[in-house]
Design a protein around this motif. Structure first.
Motif, PDB file in Angstrom:
ATOM      1  N   GLY A 199     -42.481   2.628 -27.458  1.00  0.00           N
ATOM      2  CA  GLY A 199     -41.226   3.139 -26.941  1.00  0.00           C
ATOM      3  C   GLY A 199     -41.111   4.624 -27.204  1.00  0.00           C
ATOM      4  N   ALA A 200     -39.889   5.058 -27.515  1.00  0.00           N
ATOM      5  CA  ALA A 200     -39.649   6.487 -27.705  1.00  0.00           C
ATOM      6  C   ALA A 200     -38.462   6.707 -28.615  1.00  0.00           C
ATOM      7  N   ILE A 201     -38.490   7.858 -29.295  1.00  0.00           N
ATOM      8  CA  ILE A 201     -37.297   8.417 -29.932  1.00  0.00           C
ATOM      9  C   ILE A 201     -36.992   9.675 -29.147  1.00  0.00           C
ATOM     10  N   SER A 202     -35.898   9.667 -28.417  1.00  0.00           N
ATOM     11  CA  SER A 202     -35.674  10.658 -27.371  1.00  0.00           C
ATOM     12  C   SER A 202     -34.328  11.334 -27.507  1.00  0.00           C
ATOM     13  N   ALA A 203     -34.317  12.663 -27.356  1.00  0.00           N
ATOM     14  CA  ALA A 203     -33.054  13.411 -27.344  1.00  0.00           C
ATOM     15  C   ALA A 203     -32.427  13.409 -25.955  1.00  0.00           C
ATOM     16  N   SER A 204     -33.248  13.581 -24.924  1.00  0.00           N
ATOM     17  CA  SER A 204     -32.696  13.696 -23.574  1.00  0.00           C
ATOM     18  C   SER A 204     -32.100  12.386 -23.068  1.00  0.00           C
ATOM     19  N   SER A 205     -32.427  11.263 -23.720  1.00  0.00           N
ATOM     20  CA  SER A 205     -31.908   9.966 -23.279  1.00  0.00           C
ATOM     21  C   SER A 205     -30.413   9.793 -23.539  1.00  0.00           C
ATOM     22  N   HIS A 206     -29.737  10.798 -24.094  1.00  0.00           N
ATOM     23  CA  HIS A 206     -28.274  10.782 -24.118  1.00  0.00           C
ATOM     24  C   HIS A 206     -27.703  10.707 -22.703  1.00  0.00           C
ATOM     25  N   PHE A 231     -39.341   7.664 -13.844  1.00  0.00           N
ATOM     26  CA  PHE A 231     -39.701   8.852 -14.630  1.00  0.00           C
ATOM     27  C   PHE A 231     -39.527  10.126 -13.806  1.00  0.00           C
ATOM     28  N   ASN A 232     -40.001  10.112 -12.571  1.00  0.00           N
ATOM     29  CA  ASN A 232     -39.894  11.307 -11.737  1.00  0.00           C
ATOM     30  C   ASN A 232     -38.448  11.654 -11.411  1.00  0.00           C
ATOM     31  N   ARG A 233     -37.597  10.646 -11.368  1.00  0.00           N
ATOM     32  CA  ARG A 233     -36.171  10.933 -11.185  1.00  0.00           C
ATOM     33  C   ARG A 233     -35.602  11.638 -12.412  1.00  0.00           C
ATOM     34  N   LEU A 234     -36.056  11.236 -13.591  1.00  0.00           N
ATOM     35  CA  LEU A 234     -35.567  11.820 -14.838  1.00  0.00           C
ATOM     36  C   LEU A 234     -36.229  13.155 -15.192  1.00  0.00           C
ATOM     37  N   ARG A 235     -37.395  13.398 -14.643  1.00  0.00           N
ATOM     38  CA  ARG A 235     -38.217  14.528 -15.104  1.00  0.00           C
ATOM     39  C   ARG A 235     -37.507  15.888 -15.043  1.00  0.00           C
ATOM     40  N   PRO A 236     -36.804  16.241 -13.955  1.00  0.00           N
ATOM     41  CA  PRO A 236     -36.128  17.550 -13.968  1.00  0.00           C
ATOM     42  C   PRO A 236     -35.141  17.695 -15.127  1.00  0.00           C
ATOM     43  N   TRP A 237     -34.415  16.613 -15.449  1.00  0.00           N
ATOM     44  CA  TRP A 237     -33.502  16.656 -16.586  1.00  0.00           C
ATOM     45  C   TRP A 237     -34.272  16.771 -17.890  1.00  0.00           C
ATOM     46  N   MET A 238     -35.351  16.006 -18.059  1.00  0.00           N
ATOM     47  CA  MET A 238     -36.146  16.095 -19.285  1.00  0.00           C
ATOM     48  C   MET A 238     -36.629  17.523 -19.522  1.00  0.00           C
ATOM     49  N   GLN A 239     -37.059  18.177 -18.452  1.00  0.00           N
ATOM     50  CA  GLN A 239     -37.545  19.553 -18.583  1.00  0.00           C
ATOM     51  C   GLN A 239     -36.407  20.506 -18.935  1.00  0.00           C
ATOM     52  N   MET A 276     -26.399  26.688 -18.288  1.00  0.00           N
ATOM     53  CA  MET A 276     -25.331  25.741 -17.974  1.00  0.00           C
ATOM     54  C   MET A 276     -25.257  25.457 -16.476  1.00  0.00           C
ATOM     55  N   GLU A 277     -25.380  26.492 -15.671  1.00  0.00           N
ATOM     56  CA  GLU A 277     -25.327  26.301 -14.222  1.00  0.00           C
ATOM     57  C   GLU A 277     -26.511  25.480 -13.736  1.00  0.00           C
ATOM     58  N   ARG A 278     -27.686  25.720 -14.298  1.00  0.00           N
ATOM     59  CA  ARG A 278     -28.856  24.918 -13.940  1.00  0.00           C
ATOM     60  C   ARG A 278     -28.639  23.451 -14.304  1.00  0.00           C
ATOM     61  N   LEU A 279     -28.110  23.218 -15.498  1.00  0.00           N
ATOM     62  CA  LEU A 279     -27.847  21.851 -15.947  1.00  0.00           C
ATOM     63  C   LEU A 279     -26.832  21.159 -15.041  1.00  0.00           C
ATOM     64  N   ARG A 280     -25.824  21.892 -14.613  1.00  0.00           N
ATOM     65  CA  ARG A 280     -24.790  21.303 -13.761  1.00  0.00           C
ATOM     66  C   ARG A 280     -25.412  20.754 -12.471  1.00  0.00           C
ATOM     67  N   GLY A 281     -26.322  21.526 -11.888  1.00  0.00           N
ATOM     68  CA  GLY A 281     -26.973  21.082 -10.666  1.00  0.00           C
ATOM     69  C   GLY A 281     -27.854  19.879 -10.869  1.00  0.00           C
ATOM     70  N   ILE A 282     -28.596  19.860 -11.972  1.00  0.00           N
ATOM     71  CA  ILE A 282     -29.487  18.740 -12.252  1.00  0.00           C
ATOM     72  C   ILE A 282     -28.695  17.466 -12.536  1.00  0.00           C
ATOM     73  N   LEU A 283     -27.618  17.596 -13.294  1.00  0.00           N
ATOM     74  CA  LEU A 283     -26.809  16.421 -13.637  1.00  0.00           C
ATOM     75  C   LEU A 283     -26.130  15.820 -12.403  1.00  0.00           C
ATOM     76  N   SER A 284     -25.777  16.665 -11.448  1.00  0.00           N
ATOM     77  CA  SER A 284     -25.167  16.135 -10.239  1.00  0.00           C
ATOM     78  C   SER A 284     -26.132  15.226  -9.486  1.00  0.00           C
ATOM     79  N   GLY A 285     -27.431  15.519  -9.596  1.00  0.00           N
ATOM     80  CA  GLY A 285     -28.435  14.679  -8.956  1.00  0.00           C
ATOM     81  C   GLY A 285     -28.716  13.400  -9.709  1.00  0.00           C
ATOM     82  N   LEU A 286     -28.227  13.304 -10.946  1.00  0.00           N
ATOM     83  CA  LEU A 286     -28.430  12.095 -11.759  1.00  0.00           C
ATOM     84  C   LEU A 286     -27.160  11.262 -11.880  1.00  0.00           C
ATOM     85  N   ALA A 287     -26.144  11.636 -11.130  1.00  0.00           N
ATOM     86  CA  ALA A 287     -24.868  10.935 -11.238  1.00  0.00           C
ATOM     87  C   ALA A 287     -25.037   9.464 -10.915  1.00  0.00           C
TER      88      ALA A 287
END
Length: 288
Positions: A199-206, A231-239, A276-287
């Motif tokens: 498995g994983a111990i992950s910070a981004s999995s919040h 994974f590919n759906r999550l990858r931009p957020w992980m990065q 912050m602006e970059r994160l806002r765009g990425i999170l909108s795609g993960l809604a």
């Protein structure tokens, strides 16, 4: 010996006006539990343990243990003063826990013999399973492959959080089968699972923990194509989650979701506006 299979969240420590925000912490834990995570690591790197006093760390641990069964809680234990670390270990172990997450002593860069002796001492003193945290870019010292192999044979060492960035070490640990291998670099979660990691111990999995859990279960069910898509759906957020020192980006993302205040303890700093602006765009795609 415990199994650490699944997605474990390296839990942030929410703050409000400089103090620990236990209300926000409880809400965050409840949200992540609904998403199906295996458990939590409290007061690790992502929890800003280095900026918390021992009393504050124990207060966070005790709060989480009020809300969760012990088998879902791992406590971070780090330091370069071995006597103080062992004394704190004794305090922690007055509680029931799934385990302790322990890195090599940072800054002092002990020899390989010193590393082996350190983990032997901590493991000998452990009344709960030890998860060895292999993260050389934070500790300043690499645990060589054969040293690591000898260390994990200790009966009280149950798992490795693998941040070695060394595929040969990952493969060795999985092939040897002495311990559960947990990805510690979020971009390596898919690879580690496919190679046979636990498995994983992950910070981004919040953020979208449900998708991390889905990916782990898809690999467990041999549906690698679906897991790769997840994974590919999550990858931009992980990065993006590690574009600035952890946990600044994770806390910003959680604040954008209304879960915590966007506060870190100095010398940590909150994210720059551009991030912050970059994160806002990425999170909108993960809604959801």
């Amino acid at each position: 010996m415990s199994s650490f299979r699944g997605i474990w969240v390296a839990l942030v420590t929410p703050f409000h006006a400089g103090e620990i925000d236990f209300v926000a912490l409880r809400g965050l834990v409840a949200r992540l539990l609904e998403d199906g995570v295996a458990g939590f690591v409290v007061c690790g790197t992502t929890g800003e343990a280095a900026a918390l006093s021992h009393d504050e760390q124990l207060a966070v641990l005790d709060a989480v243990l009020q809300w969760l069964p012990a088998e879902q809680v791992i406590m971070g234990l780090a330091g370069n003063n071995q006597r103080e670390l062992l004394a704190f270990q004794r305090q922690i172990q007055r509680r029931s826990l799934a385990g302790l997450l322990v890195p090599a002593p940072y800054y002092i860069r002990p020899s390989q013999a010193g590393l082996e002796a350190f983990f032997q001492t901590v493991a000998d003193a452990a009344s709960v399973p030890v998860v060895l945290y292999d993260i050389p870019y934070r500790t300043g010292v690499k645990i060589e492959r054969e040293t690591l192999r000898r260390i994990v044979r200790h009966p009280n060492i149950a798992a490795v959080k693998d941040c070695s960035s060394d595929i040969e070490t990952t493969l060795m640990l999985i092939a040897d089968g002495e311990v559960d291998v947990l990805a510690g670099e979020d971009l390596q979660i898919f690879n580690t699972l496919c190679l046979g990691g636990a498995g994983a111990i992950s910070a981004s999995s919040h953020i979208r923990a449900d998708l991390y859990v889905q990916m782990q279960r898809q690999v467990a069910n041999n549906d690698v194509i679906a897991a790769r898509s997840t994974f590919n759906r999550l990858r931009p957020w992980m990065q993006a989650a590690f574009a600035e020192p952890n946990p600044a980006c994770v806390k910003t993302a959680l604040q954008m979701q209304g879960l915590i205040a966007n506060e870190v303890r100095e010398p940590m700093q909150v994210c720059a506006f551009a991030t912050m602006e970059r994160l806002r765009g990425i999170l909108s795609g993960l809604a959801r």
